[in-house]
Design an enzyme around this catalytic site. Sequence first.
Site, PDB file in Angstrom:
ATOM      1  N   CYS A 155       0.827  -1.208  -0.090  1.00 54.26           N
ATOM      2  CA  CYS A 155       0.088  -0.115   0.010  1.00 54.26           C
ATOM      3  C   CYS A 155       0.821   1.309  -0.131  1.00 54.26           C
ATOM      4  O   CYS A 155       1.607   1.525  -1.008  1.00 54.26           O
ATOM      5  CB  CYS A 155      -1.059   0.024   1.144  1.00 54.26           C
ATOM      6  N   HIS A 188      -3.723  -4.782  -0.410  1.00 54.53           N
ATOM      7  CA  HIS A 188      -3.451  -5.301   0.629  1.00 54.53           C
ATOM      8  C   HIS A 188      -3.492  -7.094   0.849  1.00 54.53           C
ATOM      9  O   HIS A 188      -4.499  -7.499   0.919  1.00 54.53           O
ATOM     10  CB  HIS A 188      -4.227  -4.898   2.093  1.00 54.53           C
ATOM     11  N   GLU A 224      -2.543  -8.865   2.901  1.00 50.36           N
ATOM     12  CA  GLU A 224      -2.853  -9.516   4.242  1.00 50.36           C
ATOM     13  C   GLU A 224      -4.166  -9.369   4.427  1.00 50.36           C
ATOM     14  O   GLU A 224      -4.856  -9.897   5.461  1.00 50.36           O
ATOM     15  CB  GLU A 224      -2.210  -8.664   5.373  1.00 50.36           C
TER      16      GLU A 224
END
Lengths: 216, 257
Positions: A88, A196, A198
């Site tokens: 990001c 993202h 994650e």
Amino acid sequence: MIVAIIDYGSGNLHSAHKAFERAVRESGLNRAVRVTSLPEDVLAADHVVLPGVGAFADCRRGLDAVPGMVEALTEAVRRRGKPFLGICVGAQLLATRGLEYEIVPGLGWIPGDVAPIKPVDPALKIPHMGWNTLDVRRAHPVLDGIRTGDDGLHAYFVHSYQLYAENPDDVVATADYGGPVTAIVARDNVVGVQFHPEKSQTLGLALIGNFLAWRP
Amino acid sequence: MLKARVIPCLDVKDGRVVKGVNFVNLRDAGDPVESAVAYDKAGADELCFLDITASHEARGILLDVVRRTAEVCFMPLTVGGGVRTVDDIRNLLLAGADKASINSAAVADRQFVRRAAEKFGSQCVVVAIDAKRVSGAGEPLRWEIFTHGGRRPTGIDAVAFAREVAELGAGEILLTSMDRDGSKIGFDIELTRTIADATPIPVIASGGVGNLDHLVDGVAKGHASAVLAASIFHFGEYTIRQAKARMAQAGIPVRMD
């Protein structure tokens, strides 16, 4: 083998930490994942991860505020060639400059500017928020085995700015949002993802696993 | 192509999931962390926790729920309810929430939205707007912001407020029709469309979902970027996959990973 996730006060790294640990478990790799703000940990690591949320300038200031961190990053990534993943704003920081609110220098590892997304259709909402597919411009090891294109897996994006790379070869993948939006940039041992991983379930864990197995 | 999002919302009280029907007659529906994992596996695009715990002292319980959820769920998590200060937001983000949803505090002090966005970035600031139709029959449509679970009128025009918070840096609007909440007769489509068309940021439609066609309408007719529902999912009436299949059938792009 150690993975260092750099903590410089930009948001919560809990889920990034857990996602990397799960990717390590699922890929059967032997890696210890460490969230750290110590430059020596970055120098000792085998893989380096720079997350980041919020505004470009804030993140840059946060990174500069950790004594010795930018120098350690430069040494570990640029001189010793360790695999690096920016996430990001951590990916945006690779650019030459950020133009969000004020002009702030980035790390300059991927020449280009970070500027607002400008969809062709003005009715499209900003931020570009939600799940989008990836259009691959050139193959890259972090995408190995990941289904891309219109029928591919999805990545979770939330951003209003994007990295406009000067060199088209530095762009590995884009997402379509009223035109191409930079999704993955890469050069040598450096890769940055605007989305993202994650938070991107299947695609995210696979990409993290690929990054951890990557030997540029 | 960006996909329309389907977001289950879990009302959480004292660390347990409940679902209010028009904010009364609460029923206990289990452990929030387990529910979150189930929704993660079921293909939900995001998850929303709304904390309806009355006392501020019980805040630690919620933060613990958020922390445990973030350890096992690799999907975006929005948490709202009782978010009043920049520190409240910081605590939620540090516990693992991706976005904090601000409701009454934004109504009381709009600059709070600006402060939150400047501090943490617009991407994690959701403003929750609870609106009720106040125009009479034959009058131009008008909606007003209500607080305190829809009991307290504020006199603030919902559309003007939505524009204003977007201007101040909100990254998203969670729009609930207080007329429709718990009714199962569908979103207030006029309200959703009016606010979605009036603001440059994504709008999540909420309040009133009783069947899958309501979700379709929220996006197709209401122009929402995401649809939020609770009871139709919580009590097993429909699965997330069924919801997405119906939306896809209606031509709405959805994620089926």
